[in-house]
Design a protein around this motif. Structure first.
Motif, PDB file in Angstrom:
ATOM      1  N   ALA A 101       0.861  -1.285   0.070  1.00 50.56           N
ATOM      2  CA  ALA A 101      -0.014   0.063   0.049  1.00 50.56           C
ATOM      3  C   ALA A 101       0.846   1.094  -0.115  1.00 50.56           C
ATOM      4  CB  ALA A 101      -0.898   0.087   1.407  1.00 50.56           C
ATOM      5  N   PRO A 102       0.510   2.479  -0.366  1.00 49.67           N
ATOM      6  CA  PRO A 102       1.082   3.642  -0.201  1.00 49.67           C
ATOM      7  C   PRO A 102       1.642   3.723   1.051  1.00 49.67           C
ATOM      8  CG  PRO A 102      -1.037   3.919  -1.452  1.00 49.67           C
ATOM      9  CD  PRO A 102      -0.976   2.736  -0.698  1.00 49.67           C
ATOM     10  N   THR A 124       7.086   2.982  -6.722  1.00 53.56           N
ATOM     11  CA  THR A 124       8.329   3.442  -6.461  1.00 53.56           C
ATOM     12  C   THR A 124       8.946   2.773  -5.011  1.00 53.56           C
ATOM     13  OG1 THR A 124       8.030   5.423  -7.610  1.00 53.56           O
ATOM     14  CG2 THR A 124       9.925   5.541  -5.763  1.00 53.56           C
ATOM     15  N   LEU A 125       9.811   2.211  -4.954  1.00 53.12           N
ATOM     16  CA  LEU A 125      10.263   1.400  -3.899  1.00 53.12           C
ATOM     17  C   LEU A 125      11.593   1.947  -3.260  1.00 53.12           C
ATOM     18  CD1 LEU A 125       9.273  -2.150  -4.348  1.00 53.12           C
ATOM     19  CD2 LEU A 125       8.026  -0.788  -2.793  1.00 53.12           C
ATOM     20  N   GLU A 126      11.995   2.255  -2.014  1.00 50.46           N
ATOM     21  CA  GLU A 126      13.223   2.322  -1.345  1.00 50.46           C
ATOM     22  C   GLU A 126      13.530   0.891  -0.800  1.00 50.46           C
ATOM     23  OE1 GLU A 126      15.888   4.545   2.099  1.00 50.46           O
ATOM     24  OE2 GLU A 126      13.752   5.152   1.777  1.00 50.46           O
ATOM     25  N   LYS A 139      18.537   1.656  -2.430  1.00 50.88           N
ATOM     26  CA  LYS A 139      18.427   2.091  -3.761  1.00 50.88           C
ATOM     27  C   LYS A 139      16.957   2.553  -3.831  1.00 50.88           C
ATOM     28  CE  LYS A 139      20.353   2.869  -8.356  1.00 50.88           C
ATOM     29  NZ  LYS A 139      21.396   4.007  -8.343  1.00 50.88           N
ATOM     30  N   THR A 140      16.450   3.726  -4.504  1.00 49.74           N
ATOM     31  CA  THR A 140      15.080   3.864  -5.096  1.00 49.74           C
ATOM     32  C   THR A 140      14.941   3.207  -6.373  1.00 49.74           C
ATOM     33  OG1 THR A 140      15.082   5.896  -3.697  1.00 49.74           O
ATOM     34  CG2 THR A 140      13.674   5.495  -5.427  1.00 49.74           C
ATOM     35  N   LEU A 141      13.897   2.347  -6.406  1.00 49.32           N
ATOM     36  CA  LEU A 141      13.512   1.514  -7.459  1.00 49.32           C
ATOM     37  C   LEU A 141      12.200   2.155  -8.139  1.00 49.32           C
ATOM     38  CD1 LEU A 141      14.202  -2.186  -6.460  1.00 49.32           C
ATOM     39  CD2 LEU A 141      16.025  -0.279  -7.193  1.00 49.32           C
ATOM     40  N   ARG A 160       7.615   4.157  -1.583  1.00 48.03           N
ATOM     41  CA  ARG A 160       7.854   5.860  -1.318  1.00 48.03           C
ATOM     42  C   ARG A 160       7.092   6.369  -2.149  1.00 48.03           C
ATOM     43  NH1 ARG A 160       9.771   6.450   3.723  1.00 48.03           N
ATOM     44  NH2 ARG A 160      12.107   5.702   3.688  1.00 48.03           N
ATOM     45  N   GLY A 161       6.218   5.839  -2.786  1.00 48.75           N
ATOM     46  CA  GLY A 161       5.196   6.447  -4.031  1.00 48.75           C
ATOM     47  C   GLY A 161       3.886   6.897  -3.117  1.00 48.75           C
ATOM     48  N   TYR A 162       3.211   7.564  -4.254  1.00 44.01           N
ATOM     49  CA  TYR A 162       1.513   7.794  -3.669  1.00 44.01           C
ATOM     50  C   TYR A 162       0.556   7.013  -3.863  1.00 44.01           C
ATOM     51  CZ  TYR A 162       4.065  12.195  -2.643  1.00 44.01           C
ATOM     52  OH  TYR A 162       4.952  13.262  -2.444  1.00 44.01           O
ATOM     53  N   GLY A 163       0.909   5.824  -4.728  1.00 44.49           N
ATOM     54  CA  GLY A 163      -0.212   4.605  -5.071  1.00 44.49           C
ATOM     55  C   GLY A 163       0.520   3.420  -4.647  1.00 44.49           C
ATOM     56  N   PRO A 164      -0.128   2.281  -4.979  1.00 38.65           N
ATOM     57  CA  PRO A 164       0.273   0.900  -4.549  1.00 38.65           C
ATOM     58  C   PRO A 164       1.551   0.441  -5.498  1.00 38.65           C
ATOM     59  CG  PRO A 164      -1.587   0.789  -6.160  1.00 38.65           C
ATOM     60  CD  PRO A 164      -1.426   2.286  -5.832  1.00 38.65           C
TER      61      PRO A 164
END
Length: 219
Positions: A101-102, A124-126, A139-141, A160-164
């Motif tokens: 989830a966000p 977007t994932l850290e 790393k940010t992917l 780290r994103g605003y969506g799933p």
């Protein structure tokens, strides 16, 4: 005689060196397939093979849909390992889908039996892992990126994103094993003594008890 002993020692050293790579993953199989027999009373390192098999044993549809991330971590791991997917028994591979989830997190954890590699489906994932020298590699992917976590090292993922977000994770083991660090220490049964955790984390006993309460089984 001394020379014979020297030759024998050298031969043993070579044999051990050649055998060492086999310790890096699951043991090699000695037949074409060995579909897991969940009903067998036999206990061994893995599952025994069943005799009556079909194409369905090598098929798994459980990763098609996003997992339910409405939990404390905000993530869900859907595994396709030997416990869910009998056809991978003895093949030394497995796969999983992880949904976030966000703000969701796959908390710091380890896989004692496998290296993990992930492919980002969306979001977007850290991500990161920590070596035994306590060095963090992070790393940010984004969608389409790949990252690998070495076997046995503590690692994590955070949306780290605003969506799933979602990834596909692959392992070089049919049953990678997972130890979530916080759950392992604060949710063990029977519990790890409070004073041991307090000393390890350099906090008070009351703080340890408060954390343990967050990991207690739901009644």
């Amino acid at each position: 005689m001394a020379r014979i002993h020297l030759y024998l020692a050298a031969a043993c050293a070579v044999a051990l060196a050649l055998a060492a790579p086999a310790l890096a993953g699951d043991p090699d199989m000695l037949q074409d397939v060995c579909v897991a027999d969940y009903a067998s009373p036999v206990k061994l390192n893995g599952f025994p093979c069943k005799a009556d098999i079909s194409a369905d044993d090598f098929f798994f549809s459980g990763l098609r849909n996003p997992g339910n991330t409405s939990n404390a971590a905000g993530s869900l791991v859907t595994a396709a390992n030997v416990e869910k997917f009998p056809g991978v028994n003895t093949l030394g591979v497995s796969i999983a889908r992880i949904d976030y989830a966000p703000g969701g997190q796959n908390p710091p954890h380890t896989h004692p039996r496998a290296t993990e590699i992930i492919f980002v489906l969306e979001g977007t994932l850290e991500v990161g892992f920590i070596t035994t020298a306590n060095k963090l590699f992070s790393k940010t992917l984004i969608k389409g990126d790949v990252f690998v976590f070495p076997r046995g090292l503590v690692h994590f993922q955070q949306n780290r994103g605003y969506g799933p977000a979602a990834v596909v994770a692959a392992f070089n083991s049919q049953l990678q094993g997972t130890q979530q660090i916080a759950m392992t220490l604060f949710g063990a049964t029977p519990p790890v003594p409070t004073d041991i955790l307090a000393k390890a984390f350099r906090i008070g006993n009351g703080e340890v008890e408060h954390i343990k309460a967050n990991f207690a089984p739901k009644k």
